[in-house]
Design an enzyme around this catalytic site. Structure first.
Site, short mmCIF file in Angstrom:
data_model
loop_
_atom_site.label_atom_id
_atom_site.label_comp_id
_atom_site.label_asym_id
_atom_site.label_seq_id
_atom_site.Cartn_x
_atom_site.Cartn_y
_atom_site.Cartn_z
N HIS A 105 -7.72 59.27 -50.43
CA HIS A 105 -8.94 58.53 -50.74
C HIS A 105 -9.05 58.28 -52.25
O HIS A 105 -10.14 58.28 -52.83
CB HIS A 105 -10.16 59.33 -50.26
CG HIS A 105 -11.25 58.51 -49.63
ND1 HIS A 105 -11.52 58.55 -48.28
CD2 HIS A 105 -12.16 57.66 -50.15
CE1 HIS A 105 -12.56 57.77 -48.02
NE2 HIS A 105 -12.96 57.22 -49.14
N TYR B 102 -15.05 54.37 -39.71
CA TYR B 102 -15.38 55.79 -39.53
C TYR B 102 -15.87 55.94 -38.10
O TYR B 102 -16.38 54.99 -37.51
CB TYR B 102 -16.51 56.20 -40.48
CG TYR B 102 -16.14 56.23 -41.94
CD1 TYR B 102 -15.28 57.20 -42.44
CD2 TYR B 102 -16.68 55.30 -42.83
CE1 TYR B 102 -14.95 57.24 -43.79
CE2 TYR B 102 -16.35 55.34 -44.19
CZ TYR B 102 -15.49 56.30 -44.65
OH TYR B 102 -15.17 56.33 -45.98
N SER C 251 -13.76 47.44 -45.96
CA SER C 251 -14.48 48.70 -45.72
C SER C 251 -15.65 48.48 -44.78
O SER C 251 -16.32 47.44 -44.82
CB SER C 251 -15.01 49.24 -47.06
OG SER C 251 -15.93 50.29 -46.83
N THR D 118 -10.33 56.08 -41.11
CA THR D 118 -10.28 57.03 -42.23
C THR D 118 -10.49 58.44 -41.68
O THR D 118 -11.51 58.72 -41.05
CB THR D 118 -11.37 56.67 -43.26
OG1 THR D 118 -11.10 55.34 -43.72
CG2 THR D 118 -11.33 57.62 -44.44
N LYS E 70 -5.79 56.54 -41.79
CA LYS E 70 -5.80 56.49 -43.26
C LYS E 70 -6.30 57.84 -43.79
O LYS E 70 -7.44 58.22 -43.51
CB LYS E 70 -6.72 55.36 -43.72
CG LYS E 70 -6.94 55.31 -45.23
CD LYS E 70 -7.77 54.09 -45.61
CE LYS E 70 -7.96 53.97 -47.11
NZ LYS E 70 -8.90 54.94 -47.69
C1 LIG Z 1 -15.15 52.50 -55.26
C2 LIG Z 1 -14.28 52.91 -54.10
C3 LIG Z 1 -14.80 52.81 -52.82
C4 LIG Z 1 -14.01 53.20 -51.73
N1 LIG Z 1 -14.53 53.06 -50.47
C5 LIG Z 1 -13.76 53.44 -49.41
C6 LIG Z 1 -14.25 53.30 -48.09
O1 LIG Z 1 -15.37 52.81 -47.87
N2 LIG Z 1 -13.46 53.73 -47.06
C7 LIG Z 1 -12.22 54.26 -47.28
O2 LIG Z 1 -11.53 54.64 -46.33
N3 LIG Z 1 -11.72 54.37 -48.53
C8 LIG Z 1 -12.45 53.98 -49.59
N4 LIG Z 1 -11.93 54.10 -50.85
C9 LIG Z 1 -10.55 54.59 -51.03
C10 LIG Z 1 -9.55 53.44 -51.07
O3 LIG Z 1 -9.46 52.79 -49.82
C11 LIG Z 1 -8.13 53.95 -51.43
O4 LIG Z 1 -7.75 54.97 -50.53
C12 LIG Z 1 -8.03 54.48 -52.84
O5 LIG Z 1 -8.88 53.78 -53.73
C13 LIG Z 1 -6.57 54.37 -53.34
O6 LIG Z 1 -6.43 54.87 -54.61
P1 LIG Z 1 -6.37 53.96 -55.94
O7 LIG Z 1 -7.78 53.59 -56.25
O8 LIG Z 1 -5.77 54.89 -56.94
O9 LIG Z 1 -5.51 52.76 -55.62
C14 LIG Z 1 -12.69 53.71 -51.94
C15 LIG Z 1 -12.19 53.77 -53.25
C16 LIG Z 1 -12.96 53.38 -54.32
C17 LIG Z 1 -12.37 53.46 -55.70
#
Ligand SMILES: Cc1cc2nc3c(=O)[nH]c(=O)nc-3n(C[C@H](O)[C@H](O)[C@H](O)COP(=O)(O)O)c2cc1C
Length: 379
Positions: A264, A136, A109, A162, A238
């Protein structure tokens, strides 16, 4: 409870919840608003059953998958989730080492609590792997451009742009718990430069007035052409979920190599479609135009059989967001490795019991779906 007592991801989640503060647990686990998109992502998998073929020689299972010119041990990658040092002091570095040992690609990330260079350096200590920077597009394009150039210099293979975050989702827990990074943690990908209110809020920084925010809400398909002009890395989008946007993606002059069907993890648009339900329309549209474009999925994957179902519906692979965070919380690098090993073993087990020895044998005919009358029928 030791790591050997953790037999499935449900055990891991339960163990993690015992180690995390309420603020961090809710930040990791909750979705936007009432959490409907989050719950739907998970339950969507149960609307499919697996049609089991028998009397096939399944003594050798090949789950390997090619992408980014490399081989992964099974079609799963670590999704880019921010702020992993909230779960464990080694954060993204421990995750990178575990991913490398397990042979799965590592998404990093922009909002990581270790720099993109340090994450890759940590993984490189234990072997070669593919690193993908989640990106981003900030109002201040120079901020984005600097990140892209650093990732390229560090040997990253792709950008995961994203696209589902023109503004941050309503996450009530963050407001209720006054969520902030603890003072000893930083978001080092920005160096000394701060990127606007979100990071200022997270880091309690009140000294800068940079007008760039977490994301630029003016970003459009045209902006992708600019991104293409500054990098040779593969660009993946994404957060796509419709056939209409898949069509625009594959037609884009920016040359999009991959699409991640994602909402997300249910953290953005409440009542977004479950990603498994979005998958078919995106696959049909994208693959009709370009056989080369990769379509991956994330959201709600918790079991090896979930991976199997996503592949049967046309996904080239899946990513997991929360599971590595739970692994980190329970046992750092070893905890993440345990989670990845469980998922790989479960996936290969599902393949064997379903009668598939290679990924190409997993197809829509491997599944049945619940119909309106409640009966399961072939797709
Ligand atoms: C705590 C947390 C932080 C996340 N931070 C980002 C991020 O910085 N950028 C992003 O594109 N997605 C972020 N995501 C989304 C994840 O990349 C992913 O799309 C998502 O967690 C998938 O679902 P799952 O948790 O059910 O596997 C985050 C998810 C979580 C749980």
């Amino acid at each position: 409870m030791g790591l050997s007592d953790i037999l499935c991801i449900r055990d891991l989640q339960r163990a993690a919840e015992g180690t995390l503060s309420k603020t961090v647990r809710e930040y990791f686990n909750d979705g936007a608003e009432d959490g409907i998109a989050l719950a739907d992502n998970i339950s969507a998998f149960d609307r499919y059953k697996i049609r089991q073929r028998v009397l096939r020689d399944v003594s050798s299972i090949d789950s390997q998958k090619q992408a980014f010119g490399s081989t992964m041990s099974f079609p799963l990658a670590v999704a880019p989730s921010g702020m992993q040092c909230l779960a464990h002091p080694e954060g993204e570095q421990a995750t990178a080492r575990a991913a490398t040992r397990a042979g799965v690609f590592m998404g990093v990330s922009t909002f990581a609590t270790k720099s993109l260079e340090d994450v890759k350096r940590a993984g490189d200590e234990v072997g070669n792997n593919v690193y993908l920077l989640q990106l981003y597009i900030f109002k201040n394009r120079k901020t984005t451009e600097d990140l892209v150039r650093r990732a390229e210099r560090a040997g990253y293979k792709g950008l995961l742009l994203t696209v589902d975050t023109p503004r941050l989702g309503n996450r009530y827990n963050m407001t209720r718990n006054d969520f902030k990074l603890p003072p000893h943690l930083r978001i080092p990908n920005f160096g000394e430069k701060k990127v606007g209110p979100f990071v200022q809020h997270l880091t309690r920084d009140t000294t800068t007035e940079d007008d760039s925010n977490i994301n630029d809400d003016n970003v459009t398909w045209e902006t992708l052409v600019w991104l293409r002009s500054i990098t040779k890395m593969e660009i993946w989008l994404k957060g796509l979920s419709t056939a209409e946007d898949a069509e625009l993606a594959v037609r884009s002059p920016a040359t999009i190599s991959g699409i991640i069907v994602s909402n997300h993890g249910g953290r953005q648009l409440e009542s977004a479609l479950p990603t498994l339900d979005s998958l078919s329309e995106v696959v049909a549209t994208a693959k009709a135009r370009s056989r080369d474009v990769q379509v991956w999925l994330d959201g709600g994957v918790r079991k090896g059989s979930d991976i199997f179902k996503a592949l049967a519906l046309g996904a080239d692979g899946v990513l997991i967001g929360r599971i590595p965070l739970w692994g980190l919380a329970v046992g750092g690098e070893e905890g993440v490795l345990r989670a990845l090993d469980i998922l790989k073993a479960e996936f290969q087990h599902t393949m064997a019991l379903a009668g598939c020895t290679t990924l190409s044998e997993i197809s829509p005919s491997s599944l049945a779906r619940r119909t309106a009358s409640g009966v399961y029928a072939k797709l």
